[in-house]
Design a protein around this motif. Structure first.
Motif, PDB file in Angstrom:
ATOM      1  N   PRO A   1       0.841  -1.218   0.000  1.00 45.35           N
ATOM      2  CA  PRO A   1       0.000   0.000   0.000  1.00 45.35           C
ATOM      3  C   PRO A   1       0.873   1.265   0.000  1.00 45.35           C
ATOM      4  N   ASP A   2       0.302   2.334  -0.558  1.00 44.39           N
ATOM      5  CA  ASP A   2       1.035   3.600  -0.643  1.00 44.39           C
ATOM      6  C   ASP A   2       1.397   4.127   0.744  1.00 44.39           C
ATOM      7  N   ALA A   3       0.536   3.934   1.708  1.00 45.89           N
ATOM      8  CA  ALA A   3       0.813   4.419   3.071  1.00 45.89           C
ATOM      9  C   ALA A   3       2.064   3.728   3.613  1.00 45.89           C
ATOM     10  N   VAL A   4       2.190   2.438   3.348  1.00 48.88           N
ATOM     11  CA  VAL A   4       3.377   1.706   3.821  1.00 48.88           C
ATOM     12  C   VAL A   4       4.616   2.218   3.098  1.00 48.88           C
ATOM     13  N   LEU A   5       4.492   2.463   1.796  1.00 50.75           N
ATOM     14  CA  LEU A   5       5.632   2.984   1.037  1.00 50.75           C
ATOM     15  C   LEU A   5       6.070   4.354   1.573  1.00 50.75           C
ATOM     16  N   GLU A   6       5.077   5.203   1.898  1.00 52.55           N
ATOM     17  CA  GLU A   6       5.407   6.525   2.442  1.00 52.55           C
ATOM     18  C   GLU A   6       6.093   6.392   3.799  1.00 52.55           C
ATOM     19  N   LYS A   7       5.529   5.542   4.675  1.00 55.22           N
ATOM     20  CA  LYS A   7       6.141   5.345   5.995  1.00 55.22           C
ATOM     21  C   LYS A   7       7.532   4.756   5.849  1.00 55.22           C
ATOM     22  N   THR A   8       7.676   3.872   4.901  1.00 55.47           N
ATOM     23  CA  THR A   8       9.001   3.273   4.662  1.00 55.47           C
ATOM     24  C   THR A   8       9.981   4.341   4.193  1.00 55.47           C
ATOM     25  N   ALA A   9       9.534   5.212   3.310  1.00 60.77           N
ATOM     26  CA  ALA A   9      10.408   6.280   2.817  1.00 60.77           C
ATOM     27  C   ALA A   9      10.782   7.228   3.957  1.00 60.77           C
ATOM     28  N   GLN A  10       9.800   7.551   4.822  1.00 59.11           N
ATOM     29  CA  GLN A  10      10.094   8.423   5.969  1.00 59.11           C
ATOM     30  C   GLN A  10      11.067   7.742   6.919  1.00 59.11           C
ATOM     31  N   ALA A  11      10.831   6.472   7.203  1.00 58.92           N
ATOM     32  CA  ALA A  11      11.723   5.736   8.100  1.00 58.92           C
ATOM     33  C   ALA A  11      13.127   5.653   7.491  1.00 58.92           C
ATOM     34  N   ALA A  12      13.196   5.450   6.183  1.00 60.27           N
ATOM     35  CA  ALA A  12      14.499   5.377   5.523  1.00 60.27           C
ATOM     36  C   ALA A  12      15.222   6.717   5.626  1.00 60.27           C
ATOM     37  N   ALA A  13      14.469   7.810   5.477  1.00 55.36           N
ATOM     38  CA  ALA A  13      15.086   9.132   5.598  1.00 55.36           C
ATOM     39  C   ALA A  13      15.599   9.349   7.015  1.00 55.36           C
ATOM     40  N   GLN A  14      14.809   8.960   8.022  1.00 50.97           N
ATOM     41  CA  GLN A  14      15.254   9.098   9.413  1.00 50.97           C
ATOM     42  C   GLN A  14      16.480   8.228   9.678  1.00 50.97           C
ATOM     43  N   VAL A  15      16.451   7.028   9.138  1.00 46.44           N
ATOM     44  CA  VAL A  15      17.605   6.131   9.340  1.00 46.44           C
ATOM     45  C   VAL A  15      18.836   6.730   8.677  1.00 46.44           C
TER      46      VAL A  15
ATOM     47  N   GLU B   1      19.459   9.864   8.114  1.00 44.52           N
ATOM     48  CA  GLU B   1      19.885  11.022   8.917  1.00 44.52           C
ATOM     49  C   GLU B   1      20.603  10.570  10.182  1.00 44.52           C
ATOM     50  N   SER B   2      20.021   9.592  10.879  1.00 46.02           N
ATOM     51  CA  SER B   2      20.661   9.074  12.098  1.00 46.02           C
ATOM     52  C   SER B   2      21.999   8.422  11.765  1.00 46.02           C
ATOM     53  N   ALA B   3      22.035   7.726  10.675  1.00 44.52           N
ATOM     54  CA  ALA B   3      23.277   7.065  10.276  1.00 44.52           C
ATOM     55  C   ALA B   3      24.340   8.101   9.930  1.00 44.52           C
ATOM     56  N   ALA B   4      23.928   9.183   9.297  1.00 44.91           N
ATOM     57  CA  ALA B   4      24.888  10.228   8.946  1.00 44.91           C
ATOM     58  C   ALA B   4      25.454  10.860  10.215  1.00 44.91           C
ATOM     59  N   ARG B   5      24.574  11.122  11.188  1.00 46.48           N
ATOM     60  CA  ARG B   5      25.061  11.690  12.451  1.00 46.48           C
ATOM     61  C   ARG B   5      25.985  10.710  13.171  1.00 46.48           C
ATOM     62  N   ALA B   6      25.575   9.458  13.221  1.00 47.74           N
ATOM     63  CA  ALA B   6      26.406   8.451  13.885  1.00 47.74           C
ATOM     64  C   ALA B   6      27.727   8.285  13.136  1.00 47.74           C
ATOM     65  N   GLY B   7      27.665   8.357  11.833  1.00 42.49           N
ATOM     66  CA  GLY B   7      28.889   8.230  11.032  1.00 42.49           C
ATOM     67  C   GLY B   7      29.830   9.393  11.289  1.00 42.49           C
ATOM     68  N   GLN B   8      29.282  10.567  11.368  1.00 45.17           N
ATOM     69  CA  GLN B   8      30.125  11.742  11.642  1.00 45.17           C
ATOM     70  C   GLN B   8      30.738  11.635  13.029  1.00 45.17           C
ATOM     71  N   TYR B   9      29.947  11.225  14.002  1.00 46.17           N
ATOM     72  CA  TYR B   9      30.447  11.057  15.366  1.00 46.17           C
ATOM     73  C   TYR B   9      31.573  10.015  15.390  1.00 46.17           C
ATOM     74  N   ALA B  10      31.329   8.891  14.696  1.00 45.19           N
ATOM     75  CA  ALA B  10      32.340   7.830  14.667  1.00 45.19           C
ATOM     76  C   ALA B  10      33.590   8.302  13.929  1.00 45.19           C
ATOM     77  N   ALA B  11      33.406   9.066  12.860  1.00 42.76           N
ATOM     78  CA  ALA B  11      34.559   9.543  12.078  1.00 42.76           C
ATOM     79  C   ALA B  11      35.396  10.506  12.911  1.00 42.76           C
ATOM     80  N   ASP B  12      34.731  11.311  13.734  1.00 40.37           N
ATOM     81  CA  ASP B  12      35.476  12.253  14.573  1.00 40.37           C
ATOM     82  C   ASP B  12      36.315  11.516  15.618  1.00 40.37           C
ATOM     83  N   ARG B  13      35.864  10.392  16.085  1.00 41.20           N
ATOM     84  CA  ARG B  13      36.539   9.680  17.176  1.00 41.20           C
ATOM     85  C   ARG B  13      37.351   8.452  16.720  1.00 41.20           C
TER      86      ARG B  13
END
Length: 175
Positions: A105-119, A121-133
């Motif tokens: 369903p489109d609702a699941v695809l949208e939620k999946t896209a939002q979750a992927a965007a959040q992941v 973003e979180s991964a980018a922050r975690a990656g930057q933190y890990a890269a700094d240390r």
């Protein structure tokens, strides 16, 4: 015996008689040897055994050659069938992925896209933190691993899609 070798009375000379006797002995010796060979069953059996052994060796070589040819033919057929099966698996996988995409369903695809965007973003922050240390040699190794993953992105995505398809199908059957 020619006319010159006979003396005046027509009888052979002693030398000629000796030659005749010697020839007769040779002929008689050859005849005896031939008869002895025919009577020597052990030697005849040995000769026949050698002949059978040679014939068996020839047949063994012929059978080995046939086996090699058949093995090659079977290997070739197996390769053709494996290639065909591989193509069929790829086709079915593509169909399954399309089926999952179409039935989601489109609702699941949208939620999946939002979750992927959040992941992401979180991964980018975690990656930057890990890269700094993280120490530089470890960063270089991680960079090489990431490059390898990017180079093999298609198989990784296909594997993920298959996993999702499997989970959705299983979930649908449980309901």
């Amino acid at each position: 015996m020619n006319d010159e070798s006979q003396n005046k009375m027509g009888a052979p000379t002693p030398e000629e008689l000796r030659e005749q006797v010697e020839r007769t002995r040779d002929e008689l010796g050859q005849t005896v040897e031939a008869l002895a060979a025919k009577a020597d069953i052990k030697a005849q059996a040995k000769g026949k055994a050698e002949a059978v052994k040679a014939q068996a060796a020839e047949k063994t070589a012929a059978v080995k050659a046939q086996a090699a040819e058949k093995t090659a033919a079977v290997k070739e057929q197996a390769a053709v069938k494996a290639a065909s099966a591989s193509g069929q698996i790829r086709e079915k996988t593509g169909q399954a992925a399309e089926l999952v995409k179409d039935r989601t369903p489109d609702a699941v695809l949208e939620k999946t896209a939002q979750a992927a965007a959040q992941v992401r973003e979180s991964a980018a922050r975690a990656g930057q933190y890990a890269a700094d240390r993280t120490p530089d040699p470890l960063l270089e190794k991680a960079g090489r691993a990431a490059t390898a993953a990017r180079a093999n992105r298609t198989p990784l995505i296909a594997g993920g899609a298959l996993l999702i398809a499997f989970l959705l199908i299983r979930r649908g059957r449980n309901r």
